[in-house]
Design a protein around this motif. Structure first.
Motif, mmCIF file in Angstrom:
data_model
loop_
_atom_site.group_PDB
_atom_site.id
_atom_site.type_symbol
_atom_site.label_atom_id
_atom_site.label_comp_id
_atom_site.label_asym_id
_atom_site.label_seq_id
_atom_site.Cartn_x
_atom_site.Cartn_y
_atom_site.Cartn_z
ATOM 1 N N GLY A 64 37.292 57.948 40.789
ATOM 2 C CA GLY A 64 37.181 56.660 41.467
ATOM 3 C C GLY A 64 38.538 56.002 41.617
ATOM 4 O O GLY A 64 39.448 56.213 40.798
ATOM 5 N N GLU A 65 38.683 55.193 42.678
ATOM 6 C CA GLU A 65 39.975 54.542 42.942
ATOM 7 C C GLU A 65 39.764 53.073 43.295
ATOM 8 O O GLU A 65 38.762 52.700 43.918
ATOM 9 N N ILE A 66 40.750 52.256 42.891
ATOM 10 C CA ILE A 66 40.765 50.831 43.240
ATOM 11 C C ILE A 66 42.064 50.541 43.981
ATOM 12 O O ILE A 66 43.146 50.899 43.504
ATOM 13 N N PHE A 67 41.928 49.891 45.135
ATOM 14 C CA PHE A 67 43.094 49.514 45.931
ATOM 15 C C PHE A 67 43.154 48.000 46.040
ATOM 16 O O PHE A 67 42.163 47.342 46.370
ATOM 17 N N ILE A 68 44.302 47.415 45.720
ATOM 18 C CA ILE A 68 44.543 45.983 45.872
ATOM 19 C C ILE A 68 45.541 45.805 47.008
ATOM 20 O O ILE A 68 46.689 46.260 46.909
ATOM 21 N N GLU A 69 45.079 45.185 48.100
ATOM 22 C CA GLU A 69 45.894 45.012 49.312
ATOM 23 C C GLU A 69 46.543 46.335 49.731
ATOM 24 O O GLU A 69 47.727 46.390 50.060
ATOM 25 N N GLY A 70 45.729 47.397 49.661
ATOM 26 C CA GLY A 70 46.164 48.703 50.144
ATOM 27 C C GLY A 70 46.894 49.559 49.130
ATOM 28 O O GLY A 70 47.138 50.747 49.384
ATOM 29 N N GLN A 71 47.227 49.006 47.961
ATOM 30 C CA GLN A 71 47.969 49.753 46.953
ATOM 31 C C GLN A 71 47.019 50.238 45.856
ATOM 32 O O GLN A 71 46.285 49.446 45.259
ATOM 33 N N LYS A 72 47.040 51.559 45.596
ATOM 34 C CA LYS A 72 46.204 52.109 44.543
ATOM 35 C C LYS A 72 46.630 51.530 43.195
ATOM 36 O O LYS A 72 47.817 51.482 42.874
ATOM 37 N N THR A 73 45.643 51.090 42.416
ATOM 38 C CA THR A 73 45.931 50.339 41.195
ATOM 39 C C THR A 73 45.002 50.790 40.069
ATOM 40 O O THR A 73 43.831 51.080 40.300
ATOM 41 N N ASP A 74 45.518 50.803 38.862
ATOM 42 C CA ASP A 74 44.685 50.986 37.672
ATOM 43 C C ASP A 74 44.550 49.640 36.977
ATOM 44 O O ASP A 74 45.550 48.958 36.713
ATOM 45 N N ILE A 75 43.311 49.245 36.685
ATOM 46 C CA ILE A 75 43.059 47.962 36.018
ATOM 47 C C ILE A 75 42.491 48.262 34.641
ATOM 48 O O ILE A 75 41.359 48.717 34.507
#
Length: 506
Positions: A64-75
């Motif tokens: 699974g992936e999370i993108f914040i304003e288009g940037q892949k991010t780990d939270i």
């Protein structure tokens, strides 16, 4: 509604597995600037798990992936989520109630001048943060001294102060009055116009259609659909959520009304209600509808001894009774399921076992000593009989879903051999699937000879369930409408009841 702007958050192929449970399976969702995006589904559909992944409380499974304003991010944790501009406002305000409003806004990072807290700055910035969302609250007042609605406003102000771009609202109206809901909606629209992305979670479908631009539906941990709200109606949305049509929700087996269980004559309480007379029969559902402040709940509180009566008569099974307190009403076979079950209906920190038995320990005690085997036996019986979803009877009530909490309260009154059940807003904070289960319980209660009174602000519910409805306005019953008159050409005539409740009898 305005056109949503740039992508703020994209969740792609999110899965989450717990021991023995796949809570999410390949869910994707996108939230844009200036968009109010509803996330709906039954309890257990995966809504909370998805939000916890987004806010860093859970880590998604690999892939699974999370993108914040288009940037892949780990939270990795909630603090990281807030740093990335993601904040959440929950039904139960999660702040420090014994600290001031200003201290809550700066929790953990109070500004200082040397060793001393810079209180003028705290108060100034708190006022400015709250002013951004159109709220004026004294920064020095303790949070616990504010109404729930204003506590929510402070929680929102805190998130705005942290420069959140995506704000999650999880059942934000569950404990608010109608006027407070309007204030909250106005605030959400201001946030939308300011370019925030809003994720809105609510069991109240009418709210979804009123304020949301887009709806994402989850079922059993999987994505069912993401659609513009304009392409949906309530019937289709319910069908997507639970696979049932709207009319099927209220299609309970109706009983032939039997003897009168409850009769009240000319009840009045000074300044609250007056001239209240009605009968409730065995095997029927008697509805009470009215706007907030009409006196519906106050009448029931007085009948059950929670509030005093100024005058009037109450009869149970044809015999006049003089009920002075709730214990006496329980002895007369009445069960009052309050609107605010968390505050008045449940001992949240106690077990399912205790909550089921708490009103009838006398029946399983000998000289003050409780039979633990009978206690557990009764709790397990009602967990099975009314399908309370809990790991065990030792589970704390606070850890159950809203629907299962309501079932625990019903189990308690079944254990008391109640014959008249008074439900005040019976499905508040309950998802669509759990509502259907509660309505099936109504059906079983009626089959077993009980009578039911339903007080509800939601017209489709009170009309769909009731055999008769007493409509109240300004402390009086304006009219009593039989089921045969609920419909015009096969369609619920909601307008008639609204006009009556508003005092417009013509």
């Amino acid at each position: 509604m305005s056109t949503p702007g740039k992508e703020l958050v994209r969740l792609s192929n999110i899965s989450k597995t717990f021991p023995g449970v796949r809570a999410l399976n390949g869910v994707s969702m996108t939230v844009r600037a200036g968009e109010i995006h509803a996330l709906v589904g039954e309890n257990g559909a995966g809504k909370s798990t998805l939000i916890k992944v987004l806010t860093g409380a859970h880590m998604a499974d690999p892939g699974g992936e999370i993108f914040i304003e288009g940037q892949k991010t780990d939270i990795h944790n909630p603090a990281a989520a807030l740093t990335l501009g993601i904040g959440a406002v929950y039904q139960d305000v999660m702040m420090a109630p014994h600290l001031s409003v200003g201290e809550n806004l700066f929790l953990g990072k109070l500004p200082r001048k040397g060793p001393i807290v810079d209180w003028p700055r705290v108060h100034q910035e708190t006022r400015e943060a709250l002013a951004q969302i159109g709220v004026d609250i004294d920064p020095s007042v303790l949070l616990k001294d504010l109404p729930i609605a204003k506590q929510e406003m402070v929680a929102i102000g805190k998130i705005v102060h942290e420069n959140a771009k995506v704000i999650i609202f999880d059942e934000p109206t569950a404990l608010l009055t109608n006027e407070e809901v309007e204030q909250l909606f106005a605030l959400i629209h201001r946030l939308k116009e300011a370019g925030c992305g809003i994720i809105y979670i609510s069991h109240r479908l009418e709210e979804i259609f009123r304020i949301c631009d887009t709806v994402t539906v989850l079922k059993d941990g999987q994505l069912v659909a993401t659609l513009p709200t304009s392409e949906l109606d309530e019937e289709r949305l319910i069908s997507l959520m639970v696979g049932r049509k709207l009319e099927e929700m209220y299609s309970i087996d109706r009983q032939q009304p039997g003897p009168v269980v409850l009769e009240v004559r000319n009840l009045h309480r000074d300044g609250v209600f007056r001239d209240i007379s009605f009968q409730v029969r065995q095997g029927e559902i008697f509805g009470m509808y009215g706007l907030v402040g009409s006196g519906r709940s106050e009448v029931m509180r007085a009948i059950t001894g929670a509030d005093p009566l100024t005058g009037g008569e109450v009869f149970i099974d044809g015999k006049q009774v003089n009920i002075k307190n709730p214990k006496q009403s329980i002895q007369q076979g009445m069960a009052f399921l309050t609107e605010d079950r968390k505050r008045y209906g449940l001992a949240l920190n106690m077990s399912v076992n205790f909550n089921v038995n708490m009103a009838s320990y006398d029946a399983i005690s000998n000289r003050g000593v409780v039979s633990l085997s009978k206690e557990a036996g009764r709790a397990n019986h009602y967990v099975d009989e009314i399908n309370i979803k809990t790991p065990s009877i030792k589970q704390q009530a606070r850890n159950l879903s809203g629907g299962n909490q309501q079932k625990v309260v019903i189990g308690r009154w079944l254990a008391c051999n109640s014959k008249l059940f008074i439900f005040d807003e019976p499905t508040i904070g309950v998802d669509v699937g759990a509502k259907v289960e509660i309505y099936r319980l109504f059906e079983e209660l009626l089959k077993n000879g009980a009578a039911i009174i339903v007080i509800s602000s939601y017209l489709p519910e009170v009309m769909g369930l009731s055999d008769r409805i007493a409509v109240m306005s300004e402390g009086r019953i304006i009219d009593e409408v039989p089921r045969a008159d609920f419909y015009v050409n096969g369609v619920m005539d909601e307008e008639r009841l609204v006009r009556l409740a508003s005092g417009l009898t013509a």
